[in-house]
Design an enzyme around this catalytic site. Sequence first.
Site, PDB file in Angstrom:
ATOM      1  N   SER A 135      38.885  37.957  24.001  1.00  0.00           N
ATOM      2  CA  SER A 135      39.414  37.486  25.287  1.00  0.00           C
ATOM      3  C   SER A 135      40.495  36.417  25.131  1.00  0.00           C
ATOM      4  O   SER A 135      40.498  35.640  24.185  1.00  0.00           O
ATOM      5  CB  SER A 135      38.281  36.887  26.132  1.00  0.00           C
ATOM      6  OG  SER A 135      37.264  37.838  26.315  1.00  0.00           O
ATOM      7  N   GLY A 140      40.926  39.354  30.248  1.00  0.00           N
ATOM      8  CA  GLY A 140      39.463  39.326  30.200  1.00  0.00           C
ATOM      9  C   GLY A 140      38.960  40.743  30.382  1.00  0.00           C
ATOM     10  O   GLY A 140      38.803  41.496  29.412  1.00  0.00           O
ATOM     11  N   TYR A 187      47.953  49.423  23.807  1.00  0.00           N
ATOM     12  CA  TYR A 187      46.657  49.250  23.125  1.00  0.00           C
ATOM     13  C   TYR A 187      46.705  49.758  21.677  1.00  0.00           C
ATOM     14  O   TYR A 187      45.920  49.343  20.838  1.00  0.00           O
ATOM     15  CB  TYR A 187      45.519  49.898  23.925  1.00  0.00           C
ATOM     16  CG  TYR A 187      45.511  51.402  23.923  1.00  0.00           C
ATOM     17  CD1 TYR A 187      44.837  52.099  22.927  1.00  0.00           C
ATOM     18  CD2 TYR A 187      46.166  52.129  24.919  1.00  0.00           C
ATOM     19  CE1 TYR A 187      44.815  53.480  22.913  1.00  0.00           C
ATOM     20  CE2 TYR A 187      46.168  53.513  24.912  1.00  0.00           C
ATOM     21  CZ  TYR A 187      45.501  54.185  23.918  1.00  0.00           C
ATOM     22  OH  TYR A 187      45.491  55.548  23.893  1.00  0.00           O
ATOM     23  N   ARG A 277      -0.899  25.121  40.075  1.00  0.00           N
ATOM     24  CA  ARG A 277      -0.485  24.394  41.278  1.00  0.00           C
ATOM     25  C   ARG A 277      -1.384  24.750  42.469  1.00  0.00           C
ATOM     26  O   ARG A 277      -1.524  25.925  42.810  1.00  0.00           O
ATOM     27  CB  ARG A 277       0.970  24.765  41.602  1.00  0.00           C
ATOM     28  CG  ARG A 277       1.495  24.213  42.903  1.00  0.00           C
ATOM     29  CD  ARG A 277       1.656  22.720  42.855  1.00  0.00           C
ATOM     30  NE  ARG A 277       2.220  22.219  44.107  1.00  0.00           N
ATOM     31  CZ  ARG A 277       2.257  20.945  44.442  1.00  0.00           C
ATOM     32  NH1 ARG A 277       1.758  20.023  43.623  1.00  0.00           N
ATOM     33  NH2 ARG A 277       2.780  20.563  45.587  1.00  0.00           N
ATOM     34  N   GLU A 372      30.876  40.273  28.070  1.00  0.00           N
ATOM     35  CA  GLU A 372      30.815  41.639  27.511  1.00  0.00           C
ATOM     36  C   GLU A 372      30.965  42.698  28.607  1.00  0.00           C
ATOM     37  O   GLU A 372      30.276  43.708  28.614  1.00  0.00           O
ATOM     38  CB  GLU A 372      29.549  41.823  26.672  1.00  0.00           C
ATOM     39  CG  GLU A 372      29.567  40.890  25.472  1.00  0.00           C
ATOM     40  CD  GLU A 372      28.747  41.351  24.301  1.00  0.00           C
ATOM     41  OE1 GLU A 372      28.551  42.572  24.139  1.00  0.00           O
ATOM     42  OE2 GLU A 372      28.316  40.487  23.524  1.00  0.00           O
ATOM     43  N   THR A 374      32.159  42.522  32.908  1.00  0.00           N
ATOM     44  CA  THR A 374      31.507  42.080  34.156  1.00  0.00           C
ATOM     45  C   THR A 374      30.744  43.248  34.794  1.00  0.00           C
ATOM     46  O   THR A 374      30.935  44.412  34.411  1.00  0.00           O
ATOM     47  CB  THR A 374      32.557  41.582  35.174  1.00  0.00           C
ATOM     48  OG1 THR A 374      33.371  42.700  35.548  1.00  0.00           O
ATOM     49  CG2 THR A 374      33.434  40.475  34.603  1.00  0.00           C
ATOM     50  N   SER A 375      29.932  42.918  35.789  1.00  0.00           N
ATOM     51  CA  SER A 375      29.151  43.979  36.448  1.00  0.00           C
ATOM     52  C   SER A 375      30.058  45.043  37.072  1.00  0.00           C
ATOM     53  O   SER A 375      29.741  46.230  37.023  1.00  0.00           O
ATOM     54  CB  SER A 375      28.232  43.363  37.508  1.00  0.00           C
ATOM     55  OG  SER A 375      27.208  42.635  36.855  1.00  0.00           O
TER      56      SER A 375
HETATM   57  C1  LIG Z   1      30.055  31.807  28.181  1.00  0.00           C
HETATM   58  C2  LIG Z   1      31.039  32.863  27.834  1.00  0.00           C
HETATM   59  C3  LIG Z   1      31.042  33.393  26.551  1.00  0.00           C
HETATM   60  C4  LIG Z   1      31.982  34.358  26.193  1.00  0.00           C
HETATM   61  N1  LIG Z   1      32.042  34.818  24.904  1.00  0.00           N
HETATM   62  C5  LIG Z   1      33.070  35.623  24.515  1.00  0.00           C
HETATM   63  C6  LIG Z   1      33.254  35.969  23.143  1.00  0.00           C
HETATM   64  O1  LIG Z   1      32.470  35.585  22.271  1.00  0.00           O
HETATM   65  N2  LIG Z   1      34.335  36.725  22.809  1.00  0.00           N
HETATM   66  C7  LIG Z   1      35.234  37.161  23.724  1.00  0.00           C
HETATM   67  O2  LIG Z   1      36.186  37.839  23.344  1.00  0.00           O
HETATM   68  N3  LIG Z   1      35.090  36.872  25.047  1.00  0.00           N
HETATM   69  C8  LIG Z   1      34.033  36.098  25.459  1.00  0.00           C
HETATM   70  N4  LIG Z   1      33.881  35.758  26.781  1.00  0.00           N
HETATM   71  C9  LIG Z   1      34.851  36.249  27.762  1.00  0.00           C
HETATM   72  C10 LIG Z   1      34.245  37.260  28.728  1.00  0.00           C
HETATM   73  O3  LIG Z   1      34.016  38.469  28.081  1.00  0.00           O
HETATM   74  C11 LIG Z   1      35.185  37.365  29.939  1.00  0.00           C
HETATM   75  O4  LIG Z   1      35.065  36.154  30.660  1.00  0.00           O
HETATM   76  C12 LIG Z   1      34.840  38.555  30.806  1.00  0.00           C
HETATM   77  O5  LIG Z   1      35.161  39.751  30.162  1.00  0.00           O
HETATM   78  C13 LIG Z   1      35.573  38.508  32.155  1.00  0.00           C
HETATM   79  O6  LIG Z   1      36.933  38.262  31.975  1.00  0.00           O
HETATM   80  P1  LIG Z   1      37.654  37.137  32.861  1.00  0.00           P
HETATM   81  O7  LIG Z   1      36.876  35.880  32.703  1.00  0.00           O
HETATM   82  O8  LIG Z   1      39.086  37.101  32.469  1.00  0.00           O
HETATM   83  O9  LIG Z   1      37.493  37.620  34.341  1.00  0.00           O
HETATM   84  P2  LIG Z   1      38.466  38.658  35.098  1.00  0.00           P
HETATM   85  O10 LIG Z   1      38.710  39.843  34.254  1.00  0.00           O
HETATM   86  O11 LIG Z   1      39.627  37.899  35.624  1.00  0.00           O
HETATM   87  O12 LIG Z   1      37.536  39.089  36.304  1.00  0.00           O
HETATM   88  C14 LIG Z   1      37.405  38.333  37.504  1.00  0.00           C
HETATM   89  C15 LIG Z   1      36.695  39.189  38.533  1.00  0.00           C
HETATM   90  O13 LIG Z   1      37.491  40.349  38.829  1.00  0.00           O
HETATM   91  C16 LIG Z   1      36.712  41.508  38.671  1.00  0.00           C
HETATM   92  N5  LIG Z   1      37.572  42.602  38.163  1.00  0.00           N
HETATM   93  C17 LIG Z   1      38.502  42.550  37.177  1.00  0.00           C
HETATM   94  N6  LIG Z   1      39.033  43.754  36.988  1.00  0.00           N
HETATM   95  C18 LIG Z   1      38.434  44.598  37.838  1.00  0.00           C
HETATM   96  C19 LIG Z   1      38.545  45.994  38.119  1.00  0.00           C
HETATM   97  N7  LIG Z   1      39.394  46.778  37.452  1.00  0.00           N
HETATM   98  N8  LIG Z   1      37.763  46.506  39.099  1.00  0.00           N
HETATM   99  C20 LIG Z   1      36.892  45.732  39.777  1.00  0.00           C
HETATM  100  N9  LIG Z   1      36.735  44.418  39.550  1.00  0.00           N
HETATM  101  C21 LIG Z   1      37.497  43.859  38.603  1.00  0.00           C
HETATM  102  C22 LIG Z   1      35.635  41.141  37.663  1.00  0.00           C
HETATM  103  O14 LIG Z   1      34.491  41.982  37.800  1.00  0.00           O
HETATM  104  C23 LIG Z   1      35.339  39.698  38.030  1.00  0.00           C
HETATM  105  O15 LIG Z   1      34.396  39.662  39.080  1.00  0.00           O
HETATM  106  C24 LIG Z   1      32.914  34.819  27.157  1.00  0.00           C
HETATM  107  C25 LIG Z   1      32.887  34.285  28.462  1.00  0.00           C
HETATM  108  C26 LIG Z   1      31.983  33.316  28.796  1.00  0.00           C
HETATM  109  C27 LIG Z   1      32.029  32.744  30.186  1.00  0.00           C
END
Ligand SMILES: Cc1cc2nc3c(=O)[nH]c(=O)nc-3n(C[C@H](O)[C@H](O)[C@H](O)COP(=O)(O)OP(=O)(O)OC[C@H]3O[C@@H](n4cnc5c(N)ncnc54)[C@H](O)[C@@H]3O)c2cc1C
Length: 388
Positions: A135, A140, A187, A277, A372, A374-375
């Site tokens: 990331s 993300g 990519y 409790r 890993e 988002t939902s």
């Molecule tokens: C505590 C923590 C540990 C982490 N560890 C790692 C790690 O070890 N290595 C690593 O590489 N990364 C890591 N991450 C990063 C993590 O994988 C990303 O935060 C995650 O993939 C979401 O990316 P973003 O934060 O940029 O959110 P965004 O991609 O900006 O998403 C924001 C919102 O938009 C929604 N969204 C985005 N695109 C779409 C779509 N096409 N359709 C519908 N909804 C969408 C998402 O669901 C989310 O609700 C970590 C993050 C955290 C918070």
Amino acid sequence: MAEQTIEHARPLTVLAEDEAIFRDSVRHFADAQVRPLVREMDEHAKIPRALVDQLFGLGVMGIEIPEAYGGAGASFFHAVLAVEEFSRVDPSIGVLVDVQNTLVVNAFMRWGSEDLKRRYLTRLASGAVGAYALSEAGSGSDAFALTTRARQDGDGYAVTGRKLWITNGNEADVFIVFATVNPEAGYRGITAFVVERGVPGFTVGKKEDKLGIRASSTCELMFEDCRVPAANVLGEVGKGYKTAIETLNEGRIGIGAQMVGLAAGALEHAIKYIKERKQFGKPIAEFQAVQHQIARAAVDVEAARLTVYNAARLRDAGKPFLTEAAICKIFSSEVAERVSSLAVNLFGGNGFVKEYPVEKLFRDAKIGQIYEGTSNLQLQTIAKQIIG
Ligand SMILES: Cc1cc2nc3c(=O)[nH]c(=O)nc-3n(C[C@H](O)[C@H](O)[C@H](O)COP(=O)(O)OP(=O)(O)OC[C@H]3O[C@@H](n4cnc5c(N)ncnc54)[C@H](O)[C@@H]3O)c2cc1C
């Protein structure tokens, strides 16, 4: 033939003898050695190095690494069991073990040359923590929009860019870093590199101050003309996207396990508390409304565990598991949020304070729906698989 099939069909939650022994040893360690440290680690947002060393000693940092390289030579399912058991006590330890095994070790095992395996698997089994850096601030969910650049530099590469949110950033010695060798190729330019802590041009930046899993370090990584030898390309040049997708498909099962463990831990706390409790002259466990809430939570935990074990066993059996992994991750993370929230409610005012363990689990649960994939991204994967 039919008899043989019946003999070999094992209920999903019945463990083989070696799995049960392994699970019990992790459970014992988590209760005896991790539990007393949980509150302090959360408050100080740090995992003591001594505990990390104990994890190596226990053999849980190289679960799938073959014995020839000093690992435990066990299965992916064993790794899932370890992540679940640690997360029952502390999901921060759960994710440390998870990233090490299901992402870093996994990537080396699948894509590493013999030279890389020899150089790194031995270290990853014996004391080196790994991190997985995909990331960035601008990429993300759209992970392949990454901009970290790897330019050809003599017989190696010079990497420049920034990674964000990298789990284990503080503790790690070995980083798998995804960068593009050719931004125009989209990519198809993405390549995975192995970068060691301490090499010139590589700095671990600030650690995030987080809502949950606070003890797990989440760091920024900075690369400025960081020289990486060609021998440290993991897999093929331009095929890093495949490494990223495929390891994350598996890693996601580990996050499902983290969330099942968290939910199971919260449920255990709640059951213990409601028996102790008393209100209206009797334990609150005697109120039917409370009993039904606990029963619902048990349904959730059992169902979530089945999805996780199924996905993990499919993976070990070499069968397709993409949809099942996405299902287990989204469902288990929702269950973790629901069950930890219920635990807070059942603890009443005590659920809202740090003196009791459930407010932490409630905070920790939230991350399951974010990292890993988002939902929303899990739903996208499931929909694509089932609708076409
Ligand atoms: C505590 C923590 C540990 C982490 N560890 C790692 C790690 O070890 N290595 C690593 O590489 N990364 C890591 N991450 C990063 C993590 O994988 C990303 O935060 C995650 O993939 C979401 O990316 P973003 O934060 O940029 O959110 P965004 O991609 O900006 O998403 C924001 C919102 O938009 C929604 N969204 C985005 N695109 C779409 C779509 N096409 N359709 C519908 N909804 C969408 C998402 O669901 C989310 O609700 C970590 C993050 C955290 C918070």
